[in-house]
Design a protein around this motif. Structure first.
Motif, PDB file in Angstrom:
ATOM      1  N   MET A  73       0.815  -1.213   0.000  1.00 25.87           N
ATOM      2  CA  MET A  73       0.000   0.000   0.000  1.00 25.87           C
ATOM      3  C   MET A  73       0.853   1.270   0.000  1.00 25.87           C
ATOM      4  SD  MET A  73      -3.116  -0.968  -0.295  1.00 25.87           S
ATOM      5  CE  MET A  73      -2.539  -2.355  -1.277  1.00 25.87           C
ATOM      6  N   ALA A  74       2.029   1.250   0.617  1.00 22.61           N
ATOM      7  CA  ALA A  74       2.912   2.428   0.580  1.00 22.61           C
ATOM      8  C   ALA A  74       3.473   2.623  -0.828  1.00 22.61           C
ATOM      9  CB  ALA A  74       4.028   2.293   1.609  1.00 22.61           C
ATOM     10  N   HIS A  96      -7.751  -7.397  13.499  1.00 22.01           N
ATOM     11  CA  HIS A  96      -7.209  -7.963  12.260  1.00 22.01           C
ATOM     12  C   HIS A  96      -7.765  -7.316  10.989  1.00 22.01           C
ATOM     13  CE1 HIS A  96      -5.098 -10.948  14.539  1.00 22.01           C
ATOM     14  NE2 HIS A  96      -6.206 -11.443  15.040  1.00 22.01           N
ATOM     15  N   MET A  97      -8.959  -6.731  11.052  1.00 19.04           N
ATOM     16  CA  MET A  97      -9.525  -6.088   9.862  1.00 19.04           C
ATOM     17  C   MET A  97      -8.901  -4.709   9.617  1.00 19.04           C
ATOM     18  SD  MET A  97     -11.473  -8.288   8.491  1.00 19.04           S
ATOM     19  CE  MET A  97     -12.706  -7.625   7.374  1.00 19.04           C
ATOM     20  N   PHE A  98      -8.193  -4.192  10.616  1.00 18.83           N
ATOM     21  CA  PHE A  98      -7.588  -2.866  10.527  1.00 18.83           C
ATOM     22  C   PHE A  98      -6.106  -2.994  10.205  1.00 18.83           C
ATOM     23  CE2 PHE A  98     -11.270  -2.540  13.270  1.00 18.83           C
ATOM     24  CZ  PHE A  98     -11.936  -1.449  12.730  1.00 18.83           C
ATOM     25  N   GLY A  99      -5.829  -3.416   8.982  1.00 17.18           N
ATOM     26  CA  GLY A  99      -4.446  -3.599   8.555  1.00 17.18           C
ATOM     27  C   GLY A  99      -4.332  -3.514   7.055  1.00 17.18           C
ATOM     28  N   ASP A 148      -6.006   4.868   8.433  1.00 14.48           N
ATOM     29  CA  ASP A 148      -7.364   4.696   7.890  1.00 14.48           C
ATOM     30  C   ASP A 148      -7.379   4.807   6.371  1.00 14.48           C
ATOM     31  OD1 ASP A 148      -8.509   4.166  10.362  1.00 14.48           O
ATOM     32  OD2 ASP A 148      -9.161   6.230  10.685  1.00 14.48           O
ATOM     33  N   GLU A 149      -6.585   5.725   5.807  1.00 13.87           N
ATOM     34  CA  GLU A 149      -6.511   5.851   4.348  1.00 13.87           C
ATOM     35  C   GLU A 149      -5.885   4.604   3.723  1.00 13.87           C
ATOM     36  OE1 GLU A 149      -6.103  10.682   3.833  1.00 13.87           O
ATOM     37  OE2 GLU A 149      -4.342   9.526   4.454  1.00 13.87           O
ATOM     38  N   LEU A 150      -4.846   4.067   4.361  1.00 11.79           N
ATOM     39  CA  LEU A 150      -4.184   2.870   3.829  1.00 11.79           C
ATOM     40  C   LEU A 150      -5.071   1.636   3.981  1.00 11.79           C
ATOM     41  CD1 LEU A 150      -0.609   3.725   5.104  1.00 11.79           C
ATOM     42  CD2 LEU A 150      -1.382   3.710   2.718  1.00 11.79           C
ATOM     43  N   ILE A 151      -5.829   1.564   5.067  1.00 11.96           N
ATOM     44  CA  ILE A 151      -6.789   0.459   5.259  1.00 11.96           C
ATOM     45  C   ILE A 151      -7.864   0.531   4.178  1.00 11.96           C
ATOM     46  CG2 ILE A 151      -8.646  -0.391   6.773  1.00 11.96           C
ATOM     47  CD1 ILE A 151      -6.769   0.545   9.151  1.00 11.96           C
ATOM     48  N   THR A 205      -8.684  -2.248   1.312  1.00 10.55           N
ATOM     49  CA  THR A 205     -10.020  -2.808   1.100  1.00 10.55           C
ATOM     50  C   THR A 205     -10.417  -2.668  -0.367  1.00 10.55           C
ATOM     51  OG1 THR A 205     -10.626  -2.316   3.386  1.00 10.55           O
ATOM     52  CG2 THR A 205     -12.447  -2.662   1.826  1.00 10.55           C
ATOM     53  N   TYR A 206     -10.147  -1.506  -0.952  1.00  7.82           N
ATOM     54  CA  TYR A 206     -10.462  -1.267  -2.360  1.00  7.82           C
ATOM     55  C   TYR A 206      -9.703  -2.246  -3.261  1.00  7.82           C
ATOM     56  CZ  TYR A 206     -10.819   1.040  -6.877  1.00  7.82           C
ATOM     57  OH  TYR A 206     -11.042   1.301  -8.221  1.00  7.82           O
ATOM     58  N   VAL A 207      -8.415  -2.434  -3.018  1.00  9.38           N
ATOM     59  CA  VAL A 207      -7.607  -3.349  -3.833  1.00  9.38           C
ATOM     60  C   VAL A 207      -8.162  -4.767  -3.751  1.00  9.38           C
ATOM     61  CG1 VAL A 207      -5.324  -4.462  -3.995  1.00  9.38           C
ATOM     62  CG2 VAL A 207      -5.488  -1.967  -3.800  1.00  9.38           C
TER      63      VAL A 207
END
Length: 124
Positions: free
Chosen positions: A27-28, A61-64, A108-111, A115-117
């Protein structure tokens, strides 16, 4: 033996998210591509799963989201120096969360991006 997590054993949905995220992309790296700071072919595929924290406690675990070895652990890609990695790929999370998030976005933006990916991969 299963690894103990501070957030408990992942549910099936949480485990699926973590496995899917680890497939990549980072994501980075993706944030750098979006900002025209990294060539798309340099995005790292095959990643660690970074659990976002709040008050130094894992949020669950969903926040990663996926991070390559460089962005997560400051481990240079094979055959590259620290200086080259920093110049091309920017700071690592180990360089400090403030500079990391100023460069790539908030947890939050990276999470949300992760999710989008995952959703786009499922739709394909």
């Amino acid at each position: 033996m299963a690894m103990a997590h501070s957030t408990g054993a992942p549910t099936a949905a949480e485990a699926e998210r973590m496995v899917s995220a680890k497939e990549g992309p980072c994501m980075a790296c993706l944030a750098l591509v979006t900002a025209d700071l990294l060539a798309p072919e340099l995005v790292v595929i095959g990643c660690d799963y970074n659990h976002a924290k709040s008050g130094n406690v894992r949020r669950g675990h969903m926040f990663g989201y996926a991070l390559c070895a460089w962005h997560h652990r400051r481990h240079p890609l094979e055959g590259n120096t620290f200086a080259w990695m920093r110049a091309i790929y920017g700071p690592s999370l180990l360089d400090g969360s403030r500079v990391f998030h100023e460069t790539y976005g908030s947890d939050d933006e990276l999470i949300e991006q992760q999710t989008y990916v995952i959703e786009q991969r499922r739709a394909a």
